[in-house]
Design a protein around this motif. Structure first.
Motif, PDB file in Angstrom:
ATOM      1  N   SER A   9      22.250 -72.779  51.807  1.00 45.89           N
ATOM      2  CA  SER A   9      22.468 -73.100  52.796  1.00 45.89           C
ATOM      3  C   SER A   9      20.944 -73.891  52.885  1.00 45.89           C
ATOM      4  O   SER A   9      20.456 -74.854  53.446  1.00 45.89           O
ATOM      5  CB  SER A   9      23.115 -72.342  54.493  1.00 45.89           C
ATOM      6  OG  SER A   9      22.706 -73.078  54.827  1.00 45.89           O
ATOM      7  N   ALA A  10      19.665 -73.396  52.739  1.00 46.97           N
ATOM      8  CA  ALA A  10      18.306 -73.620  53.105  1.00 46.97           C
ATOM      9  C   ALA A  10      18.231 -74.386  52.123  1.00 46.97           C
ATOM     10  O   ALA A  10      17.832 -75.916  52.268  1.00 46.97           O
ATOM     11  CB  ALA A  10      17.599 -72.131  52.224  1.00 46.97           C
ATOM     12  N   LEU A  66      18.922 -73.175  61.142  1.00 43.44           N
ATOM     13  CA  LEU A  66      19.850 -73.728  59.981  1.00 43.44           C
ATOM     14  C   LEU A  66      21.053 -73.558  61.228  1.00 43.44           C
ATOM     15  O   LEU A  66      21.338 -74.808  60.559  1.00 43.44           O
ATOM     16  CB  LEU A  66      19.626 -72.936  59.063  1.00 43.44           C
ATOM     17  CG  LEU A  66      19.595 -72.903  57.130  1.00 43.44           C
ATOM     18  CD1 LEU A  66      19.022 -71.664  56.569  1.00 43.44           C
ATOM     19  CD2 LEU A  66      18.869 -73.703  57.358  1.00 43.44           C
ATOM     20  N   PHE A  67      21.703 -72.975  61.380  1.00 43.65           N
ATOM     21  CA  PHE A  67      21.899 -73.438  62.812  1.00 43.65           C
ATOM     22  C   PHE A  67      21.854 -74.684  63.407  1.00 43.65           C
ATOM     23  O   PHE A  67      22.793 -75.167  63.814  1.00 43.65           O
ATOM     24  CB  PHE A  67      22.301 -72.002  63.890  1.00 43.65           C
ATOM     25  CG  PHE A  67      22.725 -71.168  62.989  1.00 43.65           C
ATOM     26  CD1 PHE A  67      23.378 -70.156  61.947  1.00 43.65           C
ATOM     27  CD2 PHE A  67      22.511 -69.373  63.652  1.00 43.65           C
ATOM     28  CE1 PHE A  67      24.134 -68.701  61.018  1.00 43.65           C
ATOM     29  CE2 PHE A  67      23.097 -68.166  62.873  1.00 43.65           C
ATOM     30  CZ  PHE A  67      23.583 -68.027  61.940  1.00 43.65           C
ATOM     31  N   THR A  68      20.964 -74.662  64.153  1.00 42.30           N
ATOM     32  CA  THR A  68      20.893 -75.262  64.473  1.00 42.30           C
ATOM     33  C   THR A  68      20.927 -76.853  64.324  1.00 42.30           C
ATOM     34  O   THR A  68      21.324 -77.688  64.680  1.00 42.30           O
ATOM     35  CB  THR A  68      19.928 -75.686  65.677  1.00 42.30           C
ATOM     36  OG1 THR A  68      19.440 -73.974  65.908  1.00 42.30           O
ATOM     37  CG2 THR A  68      19.237 -75.960  66.666  1.00 42.30           C
ATOM     38  N   GLY A  69      20.211 -76.685  63.263  1.00 43.19           N
ATOM     39  CA  GLY A  69      20.098 -78.572  62.199  1.00 43.19           C
ATOM     40  C   GLY A  69      21.100 -78.777  62.118  1.00 43.19           C
ATOM     41  O   GLY A  69      21.833 -79.843  62.118  1.00 43.19           O
ATOM     42  N   TRP A  70      22.820 -77.319  61.904  1.00 42.35           N
ATOM     43  CA  TRP A  70      24.076 -78.058  61.484  1.00 42.35           C
ATOM     44  C   TRP A  70      24.712 -78.149  61.521  1.00 42.35           C
ATOM     45  O   TRP A  70      25.198 -79.638  61.513  1.00 42.35           O
ATOM     46  CB  TRP A  70      24.148 -77.025  59.950  1.00 42.35           C
ATOM     47  CG  TRP A  70      23.227 -76.428  58.926  1.00 42.35           C
ATOM     48  CD1 TRP A  70      23.305 -75.418  58.007  1.00 42.35           C
ATOM     49  CD2 TRP A  70      23.594 -77.181  56.920  1.00 42.35           C
ATOM     50  NE1 TRP A  70      23.008 -75.971  56.712  1.00 42.35           N
ATOM     51  CE2 TRP A  70      22.829 -76.741  55.629  1.00 42.35           C
ATOM     52  CE3 TRP A  70      24.290 -79.655  57.582  1.00 42.35           C
ATOM     53  CZ2 TRP A  70      22.943 -77.266  55.365  1.00 42.35           C
ATOM     54  CZ3 TRP A  70      24.115 -79.543  56.553  1.00 42.35           C
ATOM     55  CH2 TRP A  70      23.486 -78.959  55.334  1.00 42.35           C
ATOM     56  N   PHE A 113      29.716 -79.750  57.406  1.00 43.72           N
ATOM     57  CA  PHE A 113      30.161 -78.225  57.642  1.00 43.72           C
ATOM     58  C   PHE A 113      30.636 -76.989  56.974  1.00 43.72           C
ATOM     59  O   PHE A 113      29.918 -76.274  56.908  1.00 43.72           O
ATOM     60  CB  PHE A 113      31.306 -78.913  57.759  1.00 43.72           C
ATOM     61  CG  PHE A 113      32.603 -77.326  58.548  1.00 43.72           C
ATOM     62  CD1 PHE A 113      32.535 -77.428  59.548  1.00 43.72           C
ATOM     63  CD2 PHE A 113      33.474 -76.835  57.259  1.00 43.72           C
ATOM     64  CE1 PHE A 113      33.245 -76.233  59.551  1.00 43.72           C
ATOM     65  CE2 PHE A 113      34.452 -76.689  57.758  1.00 43.72           C
ATOM     66  CZ  PHE A 113      34.584 -75.875  58.800  1.00 43.72           C
ATOM     67  N   ALA A 114      30.075 -77.472  55.535  1.00 40.45           N
ATOM     68  CA  ALA A 114      29.976 -76.907  54.379  1.00 40.45           C
ATOM     69  C   ALA A 114      28.629 -75.737  54.616  1.00 40.45           C
ATOM     70  O   ALA A 114      28.539 -74.410  54.165  1.00 40.45           O
ATOM     71  CB  ALA A 114      29.705 -77.503  52.777  1.00 40.45           C
ATOM     72  N   GLY A 115      27.084 -76.690  55.080  1.00 39.92           N
ATOM     73  CA  GLY A 115      25.940 -76.504  55.238  1.00 39.92           C
ATOM     74  C   GLY A 115      26.233 -75.093  56.206  1.00 39.92           C
ATOM     75  O   GLY A 115      25.956 -74.300  55.939  1.00 39.92           O
ATOM     76  N   SER A 119      25.886 -70.623  55.928  1.00 42.80           N
ATOM     77  CA  SER A 119      24.520 -70.410  57.159  1.00 42.80           C
ATOM     78  C   SER A 119      25.172 -69.137  58.049  1.00 42.80           C
ATOM     79  O   SER A 119      24.637 -67.591  58.251  1.00 42.80           O
ATOM     80  CB  SER A 119      23.206 -70.920  57.639  1.00 42.80           C
ATOM     81  OG  SER A 119      24.559 -72.251  58.746  1.00 42.80           O
ATOM     82  N   LEU A 120      26.121 -69.430  58.473  1.00 45.37           N
ATOM     83  CA  LEU A 120      27.188 -67.738  59.381  1.00 45.37           C
ATOM     84  C   LEU A 120      27.278 -66.758  59.305  1.00 45.37           C
ATOM     85  O   LEU A 120      27.943 -66.495  58.923  1.00 45.37           O
ATOM     86  CB  LEU A 120      28.520 -69.311  59.816  1.00 45.37           C
ATOM     87  CG  LEU A 120      27.881 -69.897  60.974  1.00 45.37           C
ATOM     88  CD1 LEU A 120      29.423 -70.958  61.567  1.00 45.37           C
ATOM     89  CD2 LEU A 120      27.038 -69.214  62.700  1.00 45.37           C
TER      90      LEU A 120
END
Length: 131
Positions: A9-10, A66-70, A113-115, A119-120
């Motif tokens: 994800s990163a 990552l959550f916020t960005g995605w 959505f994949a990212g 991350s989730l």
């Protein structure tokens, strides 16, 4: 397992952030739109790049960024898709180019959505394995 998911994800976030900012600059160069329409792309790119780097460095704030960005990027792409569909083809843009642009937005949404899912999943796997 969670470290591989978070790493994927990163890396996706960094690549997407760099690509998004470059693409936004390319399509607007010489004819910049109203500033809120392009500023959100750079905000999303900055959050994703920062989250990606922090996650790769095992920073505590990385997963949250990552959550916020995605999530931000996915919402931004959704609004772009809805706006482009609602407005139809601009008179100065050929229908073929407009269709390609909408397809690019849809592909971008799928990537975001994949990212987000990666991350989730990494966060969930990590929190389940903590004592």
């Amino acid at each position: 397992m969670h470290s591989r998911l978070r790493r994927a994800s990163a890396i996706m976030a960094i690549l997407y952030g760099v690509g998004l900012s470059g693409f936004e600059t390319l399509i607007n160069w010489g004819q910049w739109q109203w500033w809120p329409w392009w500023l959100v792309d750079y905000v999303a790119a900055a959050i994703l790049i920062a989250g990606g780097i922090a996650s790769l460095r095992n920073g505590a704030v990385g997963p949250a960024l990552l959550f916020t960005g995605w999530g931000f990027a996915l919402g931004m792409m959704w609004m772009s898709l809805a706006g482009n569909i609602a407005q139809g083809t601009a008179p100065d843009r050929a229908a073929r180019v407009a269709g390609l642009y909408v397809a690019l937005i849809c592909a971008s949404m799928a990537y975001c959505f994949a990212g987000l899912c990666l991350s989730l999943a990494a966060y969930r796997h990590q929190s389940q394995n903590q004592p």
